[in-house]
Design a protein around this motif. Structure first.
Motif, mmCIF file in Angstrom:
data_model
loop_
_atom_site.group_PDB
_atom_site.id
_atom_site.type_symbol
_atom_site.label_atom_id
_atom_site.label_comp_id
_atom_site.label_asym_id
_atom_site.label_seq_id
_atom_site.Cartn_x
_atom_site.Cartn_y
_atom_site.Cartn_z
ATOM 1 N N GLU A 110 0.844 -1.197 0.000
ATOM 2 C CA GLU A 110 0.000 0.000 0.000
ATOM 3 C C GLU A 110 0.878 1.245 0.000
ATOM 4 N N TYR A 111 0.300 2.353 -0.470
ATOM 5 C CA TYR A 111 1.065 3.588 -0.590
ATOM 6 C C TYR A 111 0.222 4.770 -0.144
ATOM 7 N N GLU A 112 0.821 5.630 0.663
ATOM 8 C CA GLU A 112 0.186 6.882 1.081
ATOM 9 C C GLU A 112 0.886 8.013 0.330
ATOM 10 N N ALA A 113 0.215 8.561 -0.668
ATOM 11 C CA ALA A 113 0.861 9.460 -1.620
ATOM 12 C C ALA A 113 1.385 10.742 -0.983
ATOM 13 N N LEU A 114 0.602 11.344 -0.085
ATOM 14 C CA LEU A 114 1.006 12.631 0.486
ATOM 15 C C LEU A 114 2.263 12.497 1.343
#
Length: 247
Positions: A96-100
């Motif tokens: 998973e990736y948290e863009a901010l």
């Protein structure tokens, strides 16, 4: 396989001694030539090694993830490029990736809530959110209940004062602010719990890339404030997790 599983395997005759010795050889740390992965860090410190992705090649990041994944570790990467995550996602579809905040997460086993209370992340403005989110997702990944209150800086202090009940429910507060960095001092005077101050590089020229906020926080007259480095949301989230799991 962790140390407990290895010992139980030998005890139950499911693993012979030669295989156990081979696994023990790489258990403390594993030399990949470009990185020494500290597999014992979770035993010593309570949390596995975290990958600081900035400055590392995609190939090296994937190599480190592969070896940590073989051990069944939960994997956290900070300052991860979106292009790097896309390559990781091709191999590990549960990544998973948290863009901010540029946080990469691979959860290989359930995250146990080891925190004794709630950690609260507070920002001065919306420009501080990327650093605040790094603290938020780090602390949450390490097994804590975490909440956010964003954009309640001293320029409109009534916004913060309206949230005093929520502030008083927290066991640890992370205060993220740029410009003059006054938010942690105000919070320190309102609550009876540790406040972790995070200066950000948000501000105009005389802010010196966050140095003015850092100095303000270091010179705070309010008690109970600790300060991490400029833009170091990860460090704040990690420290908050350590404090929150203390009895």
């Amino acid at each position: 396989m962790d140390l407990r599983e290895l010992l139980e395997g030998v005890k139950d005759n499911n693993l012979d001694i030669e295989d156990a010795l081979l696994k023990l050889k790489n258990l403390p740390y594993e030399d990949l030539g470009y990185a020494n992965i500290d597999h014992h860090r979770e035993i010593r410190n309570g949390y596995p090694e975290v990958i600081y992705c900035e400055g590392k090649s995609d190939e090296h990041i994937l190599g480190i993830i592969e070896k940590m994944n073989e051990k069944g570790s939960n994997i956290l990467g900070t300052r991860c490029r979106k292009e790097t995550f896309d390559k990781v996602k091709e191999v590990y579809n549960h990544a998973e990736y948290e863009a901010l905040s540029k946080i990469l997460k691979i959860q290989n086993h359930d995250i146990v809530n080891v925190g004794k209370g709630k950690v609260l992340v507070v920002t001065g403005g919306t420009s501080d959110m990327s650093v605040a989110d790094e603290a938020y997702y780090t602390c949450k990944f390490l097994g804590n209940e975490v909440d956010k209150i964003y954009d309640v800086g001293v320029a409109g202090i009534h916004r913060l004062l309206n949230r005093i009940p929520a502030l008083q429910e927290a066991r640890v507060i992370i205060a993220v602010a740029g410009m003059e960095g006054a938010l942690p001092s105000v919070l320190g005077g309102l609550v009876d719990v540790p406040v972790i101050a995070v200066p950000t590089s948000v501000g105009y020229g005389a802010n010196f890339g966050g140095l003015s906020a850092l100095l303000t926080m270091l010179n705070s007259c309010a008690s109970g404030i600790s300060v991490v480095n400029i833009d170091n949301g990860f460090g704040a989230g990690y420290l908050a997790a350590m404090i929150n799991k203390l009895k």
